[in-house]
Write an enzyme that holds these catalytic residues in place. Structure first.
Site, short mmCIF file in Angstrom:
data_model
loop_
_atom_site.label_atom_id
_atom_site.label_comp_id
_atom_site.label_asym_id
_atom_site.label_seq_id
_atom_site.Cartn_x
_atom_site.Cartn_y
_atom_site.Cartn_z
CE1 TYR A 1 -4.38 -2.19 5.06
CE2 TYR A 1 -3.41 -0.07 4.53
CZ TYR A 1 -4.00 -1.25 4.12
OH TYR A 1 -4.21 -1.49 2.77
CB SER B 1 -0.84 -0.02 1.28
OG SER B 1 -1.49 1.20 1.47
#
Ligand SMILES: NC(=O)c1ccc[n+]([C@@H]2O[C@H](COP(=O)([O-])OP(=O)(O)OC[C@H]3O[C@@H](n4cnc5c(N)ncnc54)[C@H](O)[C@@H]3O)[C@@H](O)[C@H]2O)c1
Length: 303
Positions: free
Chosen positions: A161, A148
């Site tokens: 995350y 990401s």
């Protein structure tokens, strides 16, 4: 990897979002496809759809955080099609909130899926691909791990995350160097999307019962993170289909870093400069100061 026709793809998180789009493209490219996912009903529907495109498809239900289940995925793949050529370690989940408010179960769940899922995929499939490369000089393989933009910068209120996605970038860069030491026939890439409309903001749908804190209500910071994620993911302009086409292009070109929104790298550049110059971390939302102002106001209003 120069051609896909007749070759085999293994895709985790294949029942939705990026994984499903990658399976569709793989099928159109003439690949055999192993579609793996934790959500049985969505997986069955996705497998049926990709079969309709004319591909040979095997559906496999697993939890990528479970080492034995990823090993079973590899055994099923080998039995059905032999060593895979494209391995897409893509399954992932999101969780937000102030970093000290995440529970031990939040950490176990998100680290298990996002980090260990990729680690298991690399550990299990790379040796099979290396053996195939050794047996056949014409063999080509490519591993793509989904990280990401959160693997290259650290936006606030989503620390668990961020931690897992940085780990996926670290695994992928190391894998790139390690593969280059031993073979020219297999390479890898890391996918670093910014916000792209998928079901990622609804990850809770697949949190196993044992990973839930049944008694705990979401904290204010977690509710704010959910609302921000709903808005950002839902309003993304680049589609999953466009991004997955880029993944296939990157494999053809042996390109390592794959970005959905290259302009968002400005905040990564600022972070890298902070690191090198020993400056304190710049706000990742510096380009859009209203986001930070709203976030600060919402959190401080909690009293
Ligand atoms: N969409 C975005 O904006 C965005 C941005 C950056 C990174 N990502 C990453 O992209 C990847 C794919 O997500 P997506 O956006 O397509 O979301 P998605 O929710 O549409 O798809 C994710 C898939 O992973 C599956 N999955 C969840 N837990 C699993 C497990 N334990 N084992 C096996 N499968 C599991 C889900 O059932 C789902 O089908 C994730 O790693 C995510 O972190 C997405």
């Amino acid at each position: 990897m120069k051609t896909f026709q007749g070759r085999t793809a293994v895709i985790t998180g294949a029942a939705s979002g990026f994984g499903l789009e990658a399976a569709r493209i793989a099928a159109r490219e003439g690949m055999k496809v192993v579609m793996a996912d934790v959500q049985q009903d969505a997986l069955e529907k996705a497998v049926a759809e990709v079969r309709e495109l004319g591909a040979q498809v095997v559906g496999f239900r697993l939890d990528v955080s479970n080492a034995a289940e990823v090993e079973a995925l590899a055994e099923t793949t080998m039995a059905a099609f032999g060593a895979p050529h494209f391995v897409f370690n893509n399954a992932g989940v999101g969780a937000g909130g102030l970093i000290w408010e995440n529970t031990a179960k939040d950490w176990d769940w998100v680290v298990g899926v996002n980090l260990m899922g990729v680690a298991h995929g690399v550990r299990v499939f790379t040796p099979l691909m290396l053996a195939a490369a050794q047996a056949d000089p014409g063999y080509e393989g490519h591993i793509v791990n989904t990280a990401s933009m959160s693997g290259l910068q650290n936006a606030p209120n989503m620390g668990v995350y961020n931690a897992t996605k940085h780990a996926v970038v670290a695994i992928s860069e190391t894998l790139y160097h390690d593969l280059a030491l031993v073979t020219d026939q297999i390479s890898c890439s890391v996918l670093c999307p910014f916000f792209v409309p998928t079901a990622i903001n609804n990850s809770e749908r697949n949190r196993p019962a044992g990973m839930r804190d049944e008694a705990a209500q979401p904290t204010r910071s977690q509710l704010i993170a959910q609302a921000m994620s709903d808005k950002a993911v839902g309003s993304g302009k680049v589609t999953a289909a466009q991004l997955m086409q880029q993944v296939f292009d990157a494999m053809r070109e042996r390109r390592f870093y794959i970005y959905s929104h290259p302009h968002a790298l400005a905040s990564v550049q600022r972070r890298m400069e902070d690191v090198i110059q020993g400056r304190n971390p710049t706000d990742p939302f510096a380009g859009k100061p209203q986001i930070s102002a709203d976030l600060r106001a919402a959190l401080r209003a909690a009293g």
